[in-house]
Design a protein around this motif. Structure first.
Motif, PDB file in Angstrom:
ATOM      1  N   GLU A 123       0.776  -0.819   0.145  1.00 25.20           N
ATOM      2  CA  GLU A 123      -0.267  -0.713   0.313  1.00 25.20           C
ATOM      3  C   GLU A 123       0.786   1.652  -0.044  1.00 25.20           C
ATOM      4  O   GLU A 123       1.773   1.367   0.741  1.00 25.20           O
ATOM      5  CB  GLU A 123      -0.982   0.144   0.684  1.00 25.20           C
ATOM      6  CG  GLU A 123      -2.074  -1.195   1.336  1.00 25.20           C
ATOM      7  CD  GLU A 123      -2.880  -0.881   2.584  1.00 25.20           C
ATOM      8  OE1 GLU A 123      -2.715  -0.075   3.429  1.00 25.20           O
ATOM      9  OE2 GLU A 123      -3.352  -1.950   2.533  1.00 25.20           O
ATOM     10  N   GLU A 124       0.394   2.204  -0.476  1.00 22.67           N
ATOM     11  CA  GLU A 124       0.913   3.555  -0.655  1.00 22.67           C
ATOM     12  C   GLU A 124       1.438   4.060   0.693  1.00 22.67           C
ATOM     13  O   GLU A 124      -0.237   4.127   1.047  1.00 22.67           O
ATOM     14  CB  GLU A 124       0.155   4.508  -1.545  1.00 22.67           C
ATOM     15  CG  GLU A 124       0.471   4.256  -3.077  1.00 22.67           C
ATOM     16  CD  GLU A 124       1.297   4.661  -3.366  1.00 22.67           C
ATOM     17  OE1 GLU A 124       2.450   6.057  -2.919  1.00 22.67           O
ATOM     18  OE2 GLU A 124       2.433   4.341  -4.075  1.00 22.67           O
ATOM     19  N   GLU A 125       1.943   5.728   0.885  1.00 17.92           N
ATOM     20  CA  GLU A 125       2.017   5.225   2.657  1.00 17.92           C
ATOM     21  C   GLU A 125       2.164   7.013   2.047  1.00 17.92           C
ATOM     22  O   GLU A 125       3.408   7.396   1.957  1.00 17.92           O
ATOM     23  CB  GLU A 125       3.201   5.005   3.366  1.00 17.92           C
ATOM     24  CG  GLU A 125       4.914   4.547   2.800  1.00 17.92           C
ATOM     25  CD  GLU A 125       5.856   4.850   3.956  1.00 17.92           C
ATOM     26  OE1 GLU A 125       5.104   4.317   4.744  1.00 17.92           O
ATOM     27  OE2 GLU A 125       6.506   4.638   3.934  1.00 17.92           O
ATOM     28  N   LYS A 126       0.843   8.057   2.800  1.00 17.52           N
ATOM     29  CA  LYS A 126       1.527   9.183   2.198  1.00 17.52           C
ATOM     30  C   LYS A 126       0.622   9.645   4.068  1.00 17.52           C
ATOM     31  O   LYS A 126      -0.847   9.922   4.186  1.00 17.52           O
ATOM     32  CB  LYS A 126       0.492   9.548   0.985  1.00 17.52           C
ATOM     33  CG  LYS A 126       0.822   9.261  -0.501  1.00 17.52           C
ATOM     34  CD  LYS A 126      -0.600  10.102  -1.173  1.00 17.52           C
ATOM     35  CE  LYS A 126      -0.070   9.011  -2.766  1.00 17.52           C
ATOM     36  NZ  LYS A 126      -1.147   9.132  -3.765  1.00 17.52           N
ATOM     37  N   LEU A 127       1.670   9.963   4.701  1.00 14.88           N
ATOM     38  CA  LEU A 127       1.229  10.214   5.496  1.00 14.88           C
ATOM     39  C   LEU A 127       0.622  11.761   6.067  1.00 14.88           C
ATOM     40  O   LEU A 127      -0.334  12.322   6.384  1.00 14.88           O
ATOM     41  CB  LEU A 127       2.027  10.065   6.288  1.00 14.88           C
ATOM     42  CG  LEU A 127       1.662  10.548   8.597  1.00 14.88           C
ATOM     43  CD1 LEU A 127       1.342   9.392   8.590  1.00 14.88           C
ATOM     44  CD2 LEU A 127       3.421  10.385   8.996  1.00 14.88           C
ATOM     45  N   HIS A 128       1.318  12.507   5.111  1.00 18.04           N
ATOM     46  CA  HIS A 128       0.393  13.628   4.934  1.00 18.04           C
ATOM     47  C   HIS A 128       0.186  14.072   3.344  1.00 18.04           C
ATOM     48  O   HIS A 128       0.750  13.870   2.167  1.00 18.04           O
ATOM     49  CB  HIS A 128       1.965  14.476   5.010  1.00 18.04           C
ATOM     50  CG  HIS A 128       3.090  14.960   6.296  1.00 18.04           C
ATOM     51  ND1 HIS A 128       2.785  15.702   7.556  1.00 18.04           N
ATOM     52  CD2 HIS A 128       3.795  14.140   7.021  1.00 18.04           C
ATOM     53  CE1 HIS A 128       3.014  15.136   8.416  1.00 18.04           C
ATOM     54  NE2 HIS A 128       4.175  14.439   7.951  1.00 18.04           N
TER      55      HIS A 128
ATOM     56  N   ARG B 127      -2.735  13.079  13.720  1.00 21.44           N
ATOM     57  CA  ARG B 127      -3.574  11.818  13.078  1.00 21.44           C
ATOM     58  C   ARG B 127      -1.939  10.536  13.205  1.00 21.44           C
ATOM     59  O   ARG B 127      -0.695  10.664  13.469  1.00 21.44           O
ATOM     60  CB  ARG B 127      -3.001  12.157  11.055  1.00 21.44           C
ATOM     61  CG  ARG B 127      -3.309  11.000  10.556  1.00 21.44           C
ATOM     62  CD  ARG B 127      -3.130  11.349   9.049  1.00 21.44           C
ATOM     63  NE  ARG B 127      -3.434   9.839   8.327  1.00 21.44           N
ATOM     64  CZ  ARG B 127      -2.989   9.958   7.019  1.00 21.44           C
ATOM     65  NH1 ARG B 127      -2.516  10.804   6.715  1.00 21.44           N
ATOM     66  NH2 ARG B 127      -3.764   9.335   6.281  1.00 21.44           N
ATOM     67  N   ARG B 129      -1.064   6.944  12.461  1.00 21.04           N
ATOM     68  CA  ARG B 129      -1.460   5.056  11.642  1.00 21.04           C
ATOM     69  C   ARG B 129      -0.390   4.074  11.909  1.00 21.04           C
ATOM     70  O   ARG B 129       1.220   4.243  12.734  1.00 21.04           O
ATOM     71  CB  ARG B 129      -0.877   5.649   9.910  1.00 21.04           C
ATOM     72  CG  ARG B 129      -1.683   6.900   9.595  1.00 21.04           C
ATOM     73  CD  ARG B 129      -1.260   6.264   8.389  1.00 21.04           C
ATOM     74  NE  ARG B 129      -0.487   6.286   7.298  1.00 21.04           N
ATOM     75  CZ  ARG B 129      -0.505   5.728   5.696  1.00 21.04           C
ATOM     76  NH1 ARG B 129      -1.199   5.808   5.210  1.00 21.04           N
ATOM     77  NH2 ARG B 129       0.998   5.682   5.677  1.00 21.04           N
ATOM     78  N   ILE B 131       1.300   0.552  10.708  1.00 16.70           N
ATOM     79  CA  ILE B 131       2.067   0.278   9.286  1.00 16.70           C
ATOM     80  C   ILE B 131       2.052  -1.132   9.836  1.00 16.70           C
ATOM     81  O   ILE B 131       3.494  -1.618  10.176  1.00 16.70           O
ATOM     82  CB  ILE B 131       2.719   0.798   8.647  1.00 16.70           C
ATOM     83  CG1 ILE B 131       1.833   2.287   8.287  1.00 16.70           C
ATOM     84  CG2 ILE B 131       2.433   0.484   7.387  1.00 16.70           C
ATOM     85  CD1 ILE B 131       2.523   3.553   7.889  1.00 16.70           C
ATOM     86  N   ARG B 155       2.781  -4.068   2.522  1.00 13.62           N
ATOM     87  CA  ARG B 155       2.455  -3.295   3.251  1.00 13.62           C
ATOM     88  C   ARG B 155       1.532  -3.265   3.498  1.00 13.62           C
ATOM     89  O   ARG B 155       0.509  -2.981   2.735  1.00 13.62           O
ATOM     90  CB  ARG B 155       3.211  -2.072   2.469  1.00 13.62           C
ATOM     91  CG  ARG B 155       3.303  -1.248   3.470  1.00 13.62           C
ATOM     92  CD  ARG B 155       3.318   0.503   3.312  1.00 13.62           C
ATOM     93  NE  ARG B 155       5.321   0.834   2.953  1.00 13.62           N
ATOM     94  CZ  ARG B 155       5.686   1.113   1.877  1.00 13.62           C
ATOM     95  NH1 ARG B 155       4.997   1.160   0.905  1.00 13.62           N
ATOM     96  NH2 ARG B 155       6.532   1.352   2.236  1.00 13.62           N
ATOM     97  N   LYS B 156       0.513  -2.823   4.899  1.00 11.61           N
ATOM     98  CA  LYS B 156      -0.495  -2.649   4.971  1.00 11.61           C
ATOM     99  C   LYS B 156      -1.270  -2.049   6.058  1.00 11.61           C
ATOM    100  O   LYS B 156      -0.184  -1.494   6.869  1.00 11.61           O
ATOM    101  CB  LYS B 156      -1.076  -3.842   5.246  1.00 11.61           C
ATOM    102  CG  LYS B 156      -2.483  -4.356   5.369  1.00 11.61           C
ATOM    103  CD  LYS B 156      -3.232  -5.535   5.864  1.00 11.61           C
ATOM    104  CE  LYS B 156      -4.514  -5.718   6.852  1.00 11.61           C
ATOM    105  NZ  LYS B 156      -5.533  -5.756   4.813  1.00 11.61           N
ATOM    106  N   CYS B 157      -1.696  -1.149   5.980  1.00 17.38           N
ATOM    107  CA  CYS B 157      -2.235   0.522   7.296  1.00 17.38           C
ATOM    108  C   CYS B 157      -2.794  -0.597   7.833  1.00 17.38           C
ATOM    109  O   CYS B 157      -4.165  -0.839   7.379  1.00 17.38           O
ATOM    110  CB  CYS B 157      -2.543   1.173   6.365  1.00 17.38           C
ATOM    111  SG  CYS B 157      -3.122   2.712   7.438  1.00 17.38           S
ATOM    112  N   ARG B 196       4.763  -0.309  12.438  1.00 22.13           N
ATOM    113  CA  ARG B 196       5.318   1.021  12.181  1.00 22.13           C
ATOM    114  C   ARG B 196       4.766   1.543  12.766  1.00 22.13           C
ATOM    115  O   ARG B 196       3.018   1.355  12.475  1.00 22.13           O
ATOM    116  CB  ARG B 196       5.948   1.790  10.651  1.00 22.13           C
ATOM    117  CG  ARG B 196       7.218   2.218  10.822  1.00 22.13           C
ATOM    118  CD  ARG B 196       7.710   2.493   9.645  1.00 22.13           C
ATOM    119  NE  ARG B 196       7.366   1.988   7.946  1.00 22.13           N
ATOM    120  CZ  ARG B 196       6.762   3.096   7.828  1.00 22.13           C
ATOM    121  NH1 ARG B 196       6.707   4.405   7.859  1.00 22.13           N
ATOM    122  NH2 ARG B 196       6.165   2.754   6.585  1.00 22.13           N
ATOM    123  N   VAL B 200       1.423  11.582  13.155  1.00 27.08           N
ATOM    124  CA  VAL B 200       1.422  13.765  12.853  1.00 27.08           C
ATOM    125  C   VAL B 200       1.164  14.353  13.525  1.00 27.08           C
ATOM    126  O   VAL B 200       0.755  14.269  14.372  1.00 27.08           O
ATOM    127  CB  VAL B 200       0.452  13.810  11.689  1.00 27.08           C
ATOM    128  CG1 VAL B 200       0.713  14.981  11.630  1.00 27.08           C
ATOM    129  CG2 VAL B 200       1.096  12.553  10.310  1.00 27.08           C
TER     130      VAL B 200
END
Lengths: 129, 228
Positions: A123-128, B127, B129, B131, B155-157, B196, B200
């Motif tokens: 999966e893409e990681e876009k924290l911001h 925020r 997350r 991961i 990778r999985k959120c 992980r 933010v």
């Protein structure tokens, strides 16, 4: 000529399974001693790592003949294929008078093929945002 | 190559399969100390050469352009290290996450729970997350140095939350894919798994901590599909 093959004719085995190997030789100058080594090894961008899990030596007393050998596979590492790293299994056969090594590859796993690391989702990681 | 015991994959070590507190792969304090040490050494050496250049400039009256151009990238790296030191120092004051996994022994196909909590106030985190990542890591020689390349293959959120109550503490369930490769570690090649925690914080360095854990190969008595 030195030949190695799996007695059951397949090349995928499950962890813990007992594997029977058939060794055949037929030569003008037969090898006096045939060594067999079962190991896993890494393939890819990294420096190779390997580990032997079983080995044996077979005395070849006549110019042609055959022998069987059995070993039990461990729990791991399972065969896998990735972008930078693959783990593979093989039986390496070598006759004492023969310069050429014989390699018999096989897969250790719960499925018919090595685990393909490239099939899992990233999966893409876009924290911001 | 030898026939000794194979330590390339993890196995059960006789303990009960209770919860485990996951360990961080790197300590913030250690990273800060390393970068601080590097910044001090780098900037002291560069300032000696820079001082010599300025001294020459004052004595001769002309700017030693070539010498100054040569020094410029070294000075920029020095400034970069000082910015990194400040950034990492501020990050030391971030709330510290703890992640607990419900199982000591995790297999492909296992259903596990990750729970998290923080030491310190989480009010500033806007925020959060969690991961889950699987990474291939390989080391190889290139010339006289050893290089390491890492590549994330999974990778999985697990969670992505923004409300203060959900950020401060919580838990999430995850089923490990039945056909996932187990953890593998040798001197040059690795397959590792981690969770992980990314938080933010506005106008401040983010919370970013990595917690490694092992995925064991399925026991000999069972295939991955029979583990739940």
């Amino acid at each position: 000529m030195l030949r190695i093959k799996f007695a059951e004719g397949r090349s995928t085995f499950q962890p813990g399974e007992k594997v029977d190997v058939l060794v055949q030789w037929d030569e003008s100058s037969p090898p006096e001693l045939i060594s067999l080594d079962v190991s896993w090894f890494t393939v890819g961008k990294g420096t190779e790592d390997s580990h032997s899990i079983a080995e044996t030596e077979i005395a070849a007393e006549s110019s042609s003949g055959q022998a069987t050998w059995a070993f039990t596979l461990p729990r791991g590492p399972l065969s896998c294929d990735g972008k930078n790293l693959s783990i593979q299994w093989r039986i390496l056969g070598e006759g004492e008078n023969n310069d050429e090594d014989i390699t018999l590859p096989f897969v250790l796993g719960w499925q018919d093929e090595p685990i393909d690391l490239r099939k899992f989702p990233v999966e893409e990681e876009k924290l911001h945002p | 190559m030898n026939e000794s015991e194979d330590h390339s994959f993890p196995v059960e070590e006789g303990r009960d399969n209770g919860p485990q507190v996951l360990k961080t792969s790197t300590s913030r304090g250690c990273i800060f100390a390393f970068v601080l040490f590097f910044a001090i050494v780098w900037n002291v050496v560069v300032s000696l050469f820079l001082g010599s250049t300025i001294h020459t400039w004052r004595q001769q009256g002309n700017a030693p352009v070539g010498q100054l151009l040569f020094m410029t990238p070294f000075v920029l790296v020095g400034i970069g290290t000082m910015i990194a030191v400040v950034y990492l120092f501020l990050g030391l004051f971030n709330p510290k996450p703890t992640v607990v996994c419900s199982d000591q022994y995790i297999y492909p196909g296992s259903e596990i729970e990750f729970s998290w909590m923080f030491q310190g106030s989480t009010a500033r985190i806007s925020r959060l997350r969690l991961i889950f990542e699987g990474t291939e890591s390989v080391s190889y020689r290139q010339g006289t140095s050893t290089r390491t390349d890492s590549s994330v293959f999974f990778r999985k959120c697990l969670i992505d939350v923004a409300s203060p109550d959900e950020i401060s503490t919580g838990a999430v369930l995850m089923t490990i894919p039945p056909n996932l490769m187990h953890t593998f570690r040798t001197s040059n090649n690795k397959i590792i798994y981690s969770v992980r925690v990314e938080g933010v914080i506005r106008f401040w360095p983010d919370v970013s901590e990595q917690f490694e854990f092992s995925v064991l190969p399925p026991p000999l008595s069972s295939s991955p599909s029979s583990i739940a």
